[in-house]
Design a protein around this motif. Structure first.
Motif, PDB file in Angstrom:
ATOM      1  N   LYS A  13     -12.301  -4.909 -48.909  1.00 41.69           N
ATOM      2  CA  LYS A  13     -11.533  -5.960 -48.345  1.00 41.69           C
ATOM      3  C   LYS A  13     -11.939  -7.257 -48.388  1.00 41.69           C
ATOM      4  O   LYS A  13     -11.262  -8.372 -48.228  1.00 41.69           O
ATOM      5  N   ARG A  14     -13.097  -7.567 -48.244  1.00 40.14           N
ATOM      6  CA  ARG A  14     -13.689  -8.714 -48.132  1.00 40.14           C
ATOM      7  C   ARG A  14     -14.021  -9.424 -49.790  1.00 40.14           C
ATOM      8  O   ARG A  14     -14.122 -10.617 -50.002  1.00 40.14           O
ATOM      9  N   MET A  50     -20.715  -1.649 -36.148  1.00 37.40           N
ATOM     10  CA  MET A  50     -19.609  -2.316 -36.252  1.00 37.40           C
ATOM     11  C   MET A  50     -20.129  -3.550 -37.377  1.00 37.40           C
ATOM     12  O   MET A  50     -21.201  -4.353 -37.282  1.00 37.40           O
ATOM     13  N   GLU A  51     -19.122  -3.841 -38.130  1.00 38.60           N
ATOM     14  CA  GLU A  51     -19.395  -5.089 -38.989  1.00 38.60           C
ATOM     15  C   GLU A  51     -19.360  -6.199 -38.560  1.00 38.60           C
ATOM     16  O   GLU A  51     -18.594  -6.784 -37.661  1.00 38.60           O
ATOM     17  N   LYS A  52     -20.327  -7.289 -38.787  1.00 38.25           N
ATOM     18  CA  LYS A  52     -20.477  -8.734 -37.998  1.00 38.25           C
ATOM     19  C   LYS A  52     -19.060  -9.407 -38.606  1.00 38.25           C
ATOM     20  O   LYS A  52     -18.707  -9.365 -39.750  1.00 38.25           O
ATOM     21  N   GLN A  53     -18.642 -10.017 -37.815  1.00 34.61           N
ATOM     22  CA  GLN A  53     -17.413 -10.998 -38.039  1.00 34.61           C
ATOM     23  C   GLN A  53     -17.921 -12.292 -38.431  1.00 34.61           C
ATOM     24  O   GLN A  53     -18.936 -12.671 -37.974  1.00 34.61           O
ATOM     25  N   PHE A  54     -17.101 -12.681 -39.381  1.00 33.94           N
ATOM     26  CA  PHE A  54     -17.365 -14.452 -39.904  1.00 33.94           C
ATOM     27  C   PHE A  54     -16.477 -15.331 -39.026  1.00 33.94           C
ATOM     28  O   PHE A  54     -15.382 -14.844 -38.597  1.00 33.94           O
ATOM     29  N   GLY A  55     -16.838 -16.642 -39.084  1.00 29.92           N
ATOM     30  CA  GLY A  55     -15.826 -17.700 -38.513  1.00 29.92           C
ATOM     31  C   GLY A  55     -14.867 -17.899 -39.451  1.00 29.92           C
ATOM     32  O   GLY A  55     -14.758 -17.362 -40.682  1.00 29.92           O
ATOM     33  N   PHE A  56     -13.662 -18.702 -39.148  1.00 32.51           N
ATOM     34  CA  PHE A  56     -12.446 -18.829 -39.771  1.00 32.51           C
ATOM     35  C   PHE A  56     -12.986 -19.422 -41.186  1.00 32.51           C
ATOM     36  O   PHE A  56     -12.408 -18.564 -42.179  1.00 32.51           O
ATOM     37  N   TRP A  57     -13.527 -20.531 -41.390  1.00 33.19           N
ATOM     38  CA  TRP A  57     -13.744 -20.873 -42.652  1.00 33.19           C
ATOM     39  C   TRP A  57     -14.607 -19.868 -43.479  1.00 33.19           C
ATOM     40  O   TRP A  57     -14.565 -20.233 -44.844  1.00 33.19           O
ATOM     41  N   PHE A 105      -6.861 -13.976 -50.124  1.00 34.24           N
ATOM     42  CA  PHE A 105      -6.530 -12.309 -50.184  1.00 34.24           C
ATOM     43  C   PHE A 105      -7.571 -11.645 -49.096  1.00 34.24           C
ATOM     44  O   PHE A 105      -6.841 -10.950 -48.449  1.00 34.24           O
ATOM     45  N   SER A 106      -8.777 -12.032 -48.996  1.00 30.80           N
ATOM     46  CA  SER A 106      -9.675 -11.334 -48.135  1.00 30.80           C
ATOM     47  C   SER A 106      -9.143 -11.880 -46.816  1.00 30.80           C
ATOM     48  O   SER A 106      -9.037 -10.672 -45.965  1.00 30.80           O
ATOM     49  N   ILE A 107      -8.792 -12.793 -46.554  1.00 30.76           N
ATOM     50  CA  ILE A 107      -8.427 -13.201 -44.877  1.00 30.76           C
ATOM     51  C   ILE A 107      -6.996 -12.612 -44.722  1.00 30.76           C
ATOM     52  O   ILE A 107      -6.733 -12.105 -43.672  1.00 30.76           O
ATOM     53  N   LEU A 108      -6.144 -12.595 -45.772  1.00 25.46           N
ATOM     54  CA  LEU A 108      -4.942 -12.042 -45.500  1.00 25.46           C
ATOM     55  C   LEU A 108      -4.926 -10.456 -45.452  1.00 25.46           C
ATOM     56  O   LEU A 108      -4.224  -9.942 -44.405  1.00 25.46           O
ATOM     57  N   ILE A 109      -5.615  -9.940 -46.000  1.00 27.09           N
ATOM     58  CA  ILE A 109      -5.668  -8.038 -46.042  1.00 27.09           C
ATOM     59  C   ILE A 109      -6.269  -7.888 -44.685  1.00 27.09           C
ATOM     60  O   ILE A 109      -6.145  -6.832 -44.116  1.00 27.09           O
ATOM     61  N   ALA A 164     -13.915 -18.850 -47.128  1.00 29.43           N
ATOM     62  CA  ALA A 164     -14.364 -18.927 -48.659  1.00 29.43           C
ATOM     63  C   ALA A 164     -15.489 -17.959 -49.075  1.00 29.43           C
ATOM     64  O   ALA A 164     -15.368 -17.929 -50.113  1.00 29.43           O
ATOM     65  N   TRP A 165     -16.125 -17.552 -47.992  1.00 29.17           N
ATOM     66  CA  TRP A 165     -17.159 -16.787 -48.467  1.00 29.17           C
ATOM     67  C   TRP A 165     -17.616 -15.525 -47.415  1.00 29.17           C
ATOM     68  O   TRP A 165     -18.618 -15.588 -46.748  1.00 29.17           O
ATOM     69  N   PRO A 166     -16.848 -14.702 -47.267  1.00 29.76           N
ATOM     70  CA  PRO A 166     -16.805 -13.620 -46.182  1.00 29.76           C
ATOM     71  C   PRO A 166     -17.858 -12.495 -46.703  1.00 29.76           C
ATOM     72  O   PRO A 166     -17.604 -11.256 -46.959  1.00 29.76           O
ATOM     73  N   ILE A 167     -19.059 -12.983 -47.129  1.00 30.26           N
ATOM     74  CA  ILE A 167     -19.966 -11.838 -47.725  1.00 30.26           C
ATOM     75  C   ILE A 167     -21.376 -11.976 -47.009  1.00 30.26           C
ATOM     76  O   ILE A 167     -21.955 -13.262 -46.828  1.00 30.26           O
ATOM     77  N   HIS A 168     -22.042 -11.012 -46.618  1.00 35.41           N
ATOM     78  CA  HIS A 168     -23.158 -10.887 -45.871  1.00 35.41           C
ATOM     79  C   HIS A 168     -24.348 -11.036 -47.019  1.00 35.41           C
ATOM     80  O   HIS A 168     -24.264 -10.972 -48.281  1.00 35.41           O
ATOM     81  N   ARG A 169     -25.448 -11.504 -46.392  1.00 37.24           N
ATOM     82  CA  ARG A 169     -26.681 -12.034 -47.019  1.00 37.24           C
ATOM     83  C   ARG A 169     -27.035 -10.775 -48.185  1.00 37.24           C
ATOM     84  O   ARG A 169     -27.587 -11.122 -49.306  1.00 37.24           O
ATOM     85  N   SER A 170     -26.913  -9.771 -47.539  1.00 36.17           N
ATOM     86  CA  SER A 170     -27.384  -8.592 -48.482  1.00 36.17           C
ATOM     87  C   SER A 170     -26.504  -7.994 -49.367  1.00 36.17           C
ATOM     88  O   SER A 170     -26.861  -7.157 -50.532  1.00 36.17           O
ATOM     89  N   GLU A 171     -25.412  -8.498 -49.369  1.00 37.32           N
ATOM     90  CA  GLU A 171     -24.302  -8.436 -50.579  1.00 37.32           C
ATOM     91  C   GLU A 171     -24.431  -9.486 -51.574  1.00 37.32           C
ATOM     92  O   GLU A 171     -23.454  -9.337 -52.430  1.00 37.32           O
ATOM     93  N   VAL A 172     -24.916 -10.588 -51.551  1.00 39.17           N
ATOM     94  CA  VAL A 172     -24.852 -11.767 -52.337  1.00 39.17           C
ATOM     95  C   VAL A 172     -25.115 -11.174 -53.785  1.00 39.17           C
ATOM     96  O   VAL A 172     -24.428 -11.492 -54.703  1.00 39.17           O
ATOM     97  N   LYS A 173     -26.134 -10.683 -54.080  1.00 39.03           N
ATOM     98  CA  LYS A 173     -26.726 -10.144 -55.445  1.00 39.03           C
ATOM     99  C   LYS A 173     -25.537  -9.289 -55.987  1.00 39.03           C
ATOM    100  O   LYS A 173     -25.323  -9.544 -57.220  1.00 39.03           O
TER     101      LYS A 173
END
Length: 509
Positions: A178-179, A1-8, A342-346, A12-21
């Motif tokens: 989607k993110r 299951m994918e980790k969920q982010f908080g609202f903010w 977009f990311s939060i709307l989708i 602003a940045w719905p990206i996991h640390r492994s995806e930043v690069k």
């Protein structure tokens, strides 16, 4: 299951640390390609509008007789390249080919354009043909500028839409898209601002320089801007090379859509005919094609009518230019906000809500625009009482708002939702459908609208007299567009659930 982010964080940045690069490198790649196109777009318009014996009348003819054949040829050429080379090689061939042509144009073709263009033929044709053929004559006789206009427009079709988004789809799973895709769209909206500032700096620096004569300033600007485009394009190829060496090998979901398609087709080569045939056999792809066509037809129809109202209202070119700049600023601001949301709307409201925003907004604004356009005399009192202005000014500003919202919608939610719809398909359908829909959809929509305008203007004498018929066509276009969104929505939901279930099986095991 994918980790969920908080609202903010999700906003602003719905990206996991492994995806930043990966996300940052893709943002840089898209930004570089968008900067190139933003500079090219301004250059091509300036060249066509300021050319000898040319003007705005030539643009509808170029869209029909230049961009449409160019889009077909480019799609065919891309299909042939993908049949012979891998994804990375095709990127270098096409981007390198564009850069080579632009350098050739700036250093050789443009300074010799008077000798290369058909000036004498233009004079004879003007004496023989009716005035309505002015644009067609300019397109043919100024063929060097027409070619530059078409090839510059193909940068958007081939490099941005087919190459970049095709690559992004190949290395990005649906859940990650989607993110991430909203952030990529933010980059595409901010990048042209940087390109505009750089272009202005170069032009203003040349104007201020006493070493360059006035007659040579435009050519020097063209050379420097072309070198700037070439520099950013080379940087983009370098970033693409780095991504393929450092990101793609570590992506478990990364595929080469063409390679997968070849395996499933028993080594059968990809062709434009096969791509179109594949679309006609799939209602899902057919509806996606109608969505792309619907947007391009609607925007081009309303854009011409709006500019006709601008021409009637603004007698001072500087005032018109100031108004157009305000619209451009609005497009950039709204598109950036839309990309952020977009990311939060989708994820919270679903694909249907995001995909239907653009047509619904255009319908609402079109109702107001056409109401004041068709019933100008009857609504004069209402316009003066409620808004303190005339129906003409109302059409100008309603058209401006519609233009702003429709183009901002494309850059923020329309393109990203369309790419998500492609991701729900298997690799073969994705490759074949995307090659034909993205390669032809924009060109066919723009050229079809321009061809319709040409026929109506020649038959009725003016854009204003053709407006009621354009309104009727728009009703049919919006209905087909909205129906296609609702159908794709149902299929997209089912296909997404199938992919999520398939992805969950290995983890459960």
């Amino acid at each position: 299951m994918e980790k969920q982010f908080g609202f903010w964080r999700s906003l602003a940045w719905p990206i996991h640390r492994s995806e930043v690069k990966k996300v940052l490198s893709m943002l840089l790649l898209m930004g570089l390609l968008c900067i190139c196109y933003s500079i090219l777009r301004n250059i091509k318009d300036t060249i066509i509008l300021t050319a000898k014996a040319s003007g705005a009348e030539v643009i509808p003819f170029i869209k029909v007789w230049g961009i449409l054949p160019g889009a077909i040829a480019a799609t065919w050429f891309y299909a042939k390249l993908r049949s012979r080379f891998n994804r990375e090689q095709v990127f270098y061939i096409l981007v390198g080919g564009f850069v080579t042509y632009f350098l050739l144009f700036a250093f050789i073709i443009f300074p010799n354009s008077e000798a290369l263009n058909f000036g004498n033929l233009a004079t004879r044709l003007h004496e023989t043909l009716p005035v309505g053929f002015f644009g067609l004559i300019a397109m043919i006789c100024n063929w060097t500028f027409t070619t530059f206009y078409v090839i510059s427009e193909l940068w958007s079709v081939l490099v941005l839409t087919v190459l970049f988004w095709g690559f992004a789809n190949d290395i990005t799973p649906l859940s990650q898209a989607k993110r991430c895709y909203g952030l990529l769209n933010i980059g595409s909206n901010i990048a042209p601002i940087l390109g505009g500032f750089l272009a202005l700096f170069i032009i203003n620096d040349l104007i201020a320089s006493s070493e360059v004569m006035n007659t040579d300033q435009w050519h020097h600007s063209l050379i420097k801007l072309t070198l700037l485009i070439s520099f950013f394009a080379c940087l983009a190829m370098g970033v693409f090379y780095w991504i393929n060496r450092n990101i793609v090998p570590n992506e478990p979901h990364a595929v080469d859509s063409h390679a997968e398609s070849v395996k499933k087709s028993n080594k059968k080569r990809l062709s434009l005919r096969d791509c179109i045939r594949h679309i006609t056999k799939s209602k899902y792809l057919t509806c996606l094609a109608l969505i792309v066509l619907g947007y391009n037809i609607a925007v081009n129809f309303t854009d011409v009518l709006w500019k006709e109202q601008l021409r009637k209202h603004f007698t001072d070119p500087n005032a018109m230019l100031a108004h157009m700049n305000q619209v451009t600023i609005g497009i950039g601001c709204i598109a950036t906000v839309g990309g952020i949301l977009f990311s939060i709307l989708i994820r919270r409201l679903g694909w249907t809500f995001v995909a239907i925003i653009t047509p619904i907004v255009m319908v609402v604004m079109a109702i107001g625009f056409f109401s004041f356009l068709f019933f100008e005399s009857r609504l004069t009192g209402i316009a003066m009482a409620l808004f303190g202005t005339t129906p003409l000014i109302m059409t100008v500003y309603l058209g401006s708002v519609q233009n702003c919202l429709s183009k901002a919608g494309k850059y923020s939610v329309f393109d990203a939702s369309k790419e998500l719809a492609f991701l729900a398909l298997d690799s073969e359908s994705r490759l074949r459908g995307k090659a034909a829909i993205d390669g032809l959809g924009s060109g066919v929509g723009k050229s079809g609208a321009s061809l319709t305008y040409q026929a109506m203007i020649l038959g009725m004498g003016s854009i204003s007299l053709s407006a009621p018929y354009i309104g009727g066509i728009l009703v049919a276009v919006f209905c087909a567009w909205i129906y296609s969104v609702t159908f794709v929505s149902k299929e997209f939901k089912a296909k997404s659930e199938e992919q999520e279930e398939a992805a969950a099986v290995p983890s459960e095991a």
